[in-house]
Design a protein around this motif. Structure first.
Motif, PDB file in Angstrom:
ATOM      1  N   SER A 100     -20.703  34.461 -45.959  1.00  0.00           N
ATOM      2  CA  SER A 100     -20.980  33.674 -46.140  1.00  0.00           C
ATOM      3  C   SER A 100     -21.645  32.103 -45.496  1.00  0.00           C
ATOM      4  O   SER A 100     -21.324  31.837 -44.412  1.00  0.00           O
ATOM      5  N   PHE A 101     -23.368  32.253 -45.163  1.00  0.00           N
ATOM      6  CA  PHE A 101     -23.382  31.718 -43.976  1.00  0.00           C
ATOM      7  C   PHE A 101     -23.495  29.956 -43.688  1.00  0.00           C
ATOM      8  O   PHE A 101     -23.206  29.609 -43.554  1.00  0.00           O
ATOM      9  N   GLU A 102     -24.065  29.749 -45.474  1.00  0.00           N
ATOM     10  CA  GLU A 102     -23.416  28.597 -45.498  1.00  0.00           C
ATOM     11  C   GLU A 102     -22.110  27.853 -45.167  1.00  0.00           C
ATOM     12  O   GLU A 102     -22.210  27.226 -44.358  1.00  0.00           O
ATOM     13  N   LEU A 103     -21.169  28.616 -45.239  1.00  0.00           N
ATOM     14  CA  LEU A 103     -19.688  28.243 -45.479  1.00  0.00           C
ATOM     15  C   LEU A 103     -19.186  28.386 -43.703  1.00  0.00           C
ATOM     16  O   LEU A 103     -18.673  27.640 -43.156  1.00  0.00           O
ATOM     17  N   LYS A 142     -17.675  22.086 -37.953  1.00  0.00           N
ATOM     18  CA  LYS A 142     -16.403  21.221 -38.025  1.00  0.00           C
ATOM     19  C   LYS A 142     -15.744  21.820 -37.204  1.00  0.00           C
ATOM     20  O   LYS A 142     -14.624  21.220 -37.001  1.00  0.00           O
ATOM     21  N   GLY A 143     -16.057  22.555 -36.237  1.00  0.00           N
ATOM     22  CA  GLY A 143     -14.988  23.105 -35.332  1.00  0.00           C
ATOM     23  C   GLY A 143     -13.840  23.656 -35.743  1.00  0.00           C
ATOM     24  O   GLY A 143     -13.122  24.041 -35.102  1.00  0.00           O
ATOM     25  N   LEU A 166     -13.063  29.890 -39.384  1.00  0.00           N
ATOM     26  CA  LEU A 166     -14.615  30.790 -39.250  1.00  0.00           C
ATOM     27  C   LEU A 166     -14.241  31.773 -39.315  1.00  0.00           C
ATOM     28  O   LEU A 166     -15.055  33.333 -39.257  1.00  0.00           O
ATOM     29  N   ARG A 167     -13.414  32.939 -38.769  1.00  0.00           N
ATOM     30  CA  ARG A 167     -12.830  33.859 -37.269  1.00  0.00           C
ATOM     31  C   ARG A 167     -13.234  34.408 -38.586  1.00  0.00           C
ATOM     32  O   ARG A 167     -12.942  35.343 -38.818  1.00  0.00           O
ATOM     33  N   GLU A 168     -11.809  33.713 -39.904  1.00  0.00           N
ATOM     34  CA  GLU A 168     -11.520  34.569 -40.844  1.00  0.00           C
ATOM     35  C   GLU A 168     -12.351  35.196 -41.967  1.00  0.00           C
ATOM     36  O   GLU A 168     -12.398  36.191 -42.176  1.00  0.00           O
TER      37      GLU A 168
END
Ligand code: UTP
Length: 292
Positions: free
Chosen positions: A70-73, A80-81, A86-88
């Motif tokens: 999900s590139f957008e997410l 947002k840091g 993100l990793r998950e």
């Protein structure tokens, strides 16, 4: 025999979980913070499977979206840091090679598995039902694969169930040849308590040989016009030795309302970030129930 591929049937209608399953696949029901099928895919990966075929059907797009990138997410989380999240999310998109095939009509588990014939391409394969979670030290399906490879034979996952529940399961008859391992003599789908040869019940894990496909094509629709996998296994029995392995671990049937709730309670308690809050609440509830 080496088992490398897994098939996850996830095309059923999930009528026991209605009304939620009217617009949501039961395999996507959340257990704590991830869908049921996430746990199932993870179990297969931990068992060394590197190729997974999910049998989907009408209204099951959410499953494909879940395992897709999900590139957008990902972009949003990076901006947002929120790097942990993100990793998950990235990990889910990279879990393993997942393929999909659609079962056009939900004609039963046997019919769903028949849709895997081309993909499986003559190899033995693992089957993990998309609505059963098994929590164990050694992954549930790995326990079956170990026996299948050693005995060079199909293996079915089983557990002992209370006698008044035998009518909900496929039941095996057989001799215990090693600890927790039965050589199967017969299989009966959903017997009455009187007809049941034992209370050793088939649960949602199998290692099957490619010969199962020819047998499945010959199985007449069983109870409720569905092609039952148990009926096909019964036809395979005279041609092949077959084993049943009692899986060491805890199983949650998310296809039933109680199973779904119990899984959420137990798995949240097993999580360090939620344990205290959930346990304190349960204790409070119990006090209120006991003492008013
Ligand atoms: P179940 O019998 O539990 O699924 O099948 P169901 O028919 O969806 O459930 P109820 O009884 O109506 O509530 C076990 C697994 O096999 C899949 C289901 O998605 C589930 O993971 N299945 C079942 C298929 O893929 N196709 C089917 O036609 C039936």
């Amino acid at each position: 025999m080496r088992v490398r591929k897994a098939v996850i049937p996830a095309a059923g209608l999930g009528t026991r979980m209605l009304p939620i399953t009217k617009s949501m696949p039961k395999e996507m029901l959340p257990v704590v913070d991830r869908p049921v099928i996430h746990y199932v895919v993870e179990e297969a990966i931990k068992a060394g499977i590197d190729d997974i075929l999910i049998i989907t059907g009408k209204g099951k797009r959410a499953i494909e979206d879940y395992f897709d990138r999900s590139f957008e997410l990902e972009y949003y989380l990076r901006e947002k840091g929120k790097l942990g999240e993100l990793r998950e999310i990235e990990e889910i998109g990279e879990m393993v090679d997942i393929y999909y095939v659609r079962q056009k009509r939900p004609l039963g588990l046997g019919d769903a598995i028949l849709h895997a014939e081309k993909h499986v391409n003559g190899e033995p394969f693992a089957v993990l039902l998309g609505d059963d979670i098994i929590v164990s030290q050694k992954p549930g399906i790995a326990q079956l694969i170990e026996v299948a490879e050693r005995k060079n034979a199909p293996v079915i996952g089983v557990e002992t169930v209370p006698w008044d529940l035998v009518g909900r399961y496929g039941i095996i008859a057989g001799e215990e040849v090693e600890d927790d391992l039965y050589k199967i003599r017969d299989l009966v789908e959903k017997p009455s308590r009187k007809e049941a040869p034992s209370n050793v019940a088939i649960i949602g894990r199998y290692v099957l040989p490619p010969e199962i496909f020819d047998v499945l094509k010959d199985v007449p629709p069983g109870k409720g016009v569905e092609v039952q996998l148990t009926d096909a296994l019964k036809l395979l029995l005279p041609k092949s030795e077959m084993f049943a392995k009692r899986i060491n671990g805890r199983r949650y049937d998310i296809g039933s309302k109680a199973g779904f709730i119990i899984a959420n309670v137990e798995l949240s308690i097993s999580r360090e970030d939620l344990r205290n809050q959930v346990l304190q609440h349960i204790e409070k509830l119990l006090r209120e129930i006991r003492y008013g």
